[in-house]
Write a protein that holds these residues in place. Structure first.
Motif, short mmCIF file in Angstrom:
data_model
loop_
_atom_site.label_atom_id
_atom_site.label_comp_id
_atom_site.label_asym_id
_atom_site.label_seq_id
_atom_site.Cartn_x
_atom_site.Cartn_y
_atom_site.Cartn_z
N HIS A 167 -24.91 10.72 27.06
CA HIS A 167 -25.22 10.05 28.33
C HIS A 167 -26.10 10.92 29.22
CE1 HIS A 167 -23.18 6.14 28.61
NE2 HIS A 167 -22.37 6.63 27.69
N ARG A 192 -32.37 7.04 32.28
CA ARG A 192 -31.55 6.17 33.13
C ARG A 192 -31.53 4.71 32.68
NH1 ARG A 192 -29.69 7.86 38.14
NH2 ARG A 192 -30.32 9.96 38.69
N CYS A 225 -31.12 3.61 29.79
CA CYS A 225 -30.36 3.46 28.54
C CYS A 225 -28.89 3.76 28.80
CB CYS A 225 -30.87 4.42 27.48
SG CYS A 225 -32.54 4.07 26.93
N ILE A 226 -28.04 3.16 27.97
CA ILE A 226 -26.61 3.40 28.03
C ILE A 226 -26.06 3.37 26.61
CG2 ILE A 226 -26.04 0.94 28.36
CD1 ILE A 226 -23.78 1.96 30.26
N ARG A 251 -30.46 -0.82 29.22
CA ARG A 251 -29.52 -1.39 30.20
C ARG A 251 -29.90 -2.81 30.62
NH1 ARG A 251 -25.98 2.16 33.17
NH2 ARG A 251 -26.40 4.32 32.60
#
Length: 71
Positions: A8, A13, A15-16, A51
């Motif tokens: 993480h 930012r 992507c998750i 995301r």
């Protein structure tokens, strides 16, 4: 959890990552349903998604060889 936390931190930012994602949630059957049926109940260790669209972009499947295979 340490691996997921480090992942993480390394991801952009937008992507998750989620652990234990079912293959049936990632792919749809194409021509051969027999091939799909053999993998539809499997899980990947981690899947990285965009995301906004929750579109899968990367799958990580960790491999741990058995003690016999390690020798």
């Amino acid at each position: 959890m340490k691996f997921l936390d480090a992942l993480h931190k390394a991801l952009p930012r937008d992507c998750i990552a989620f652990p234990n994602v079912g293959v049936s949630k990632l792919i749809e059957p194409k021509n051969n349903l027999n091939d799909y049926k053999t993998i539809m109940d499997k899980y990947v260790d981690v899947c990285v998604f965009l995301r906004r669209e929750m579109k899968p972009i990367l799958v990580i499947d960790l491999y741990q060889p058995s003690p016999t295979a390690q020798q």
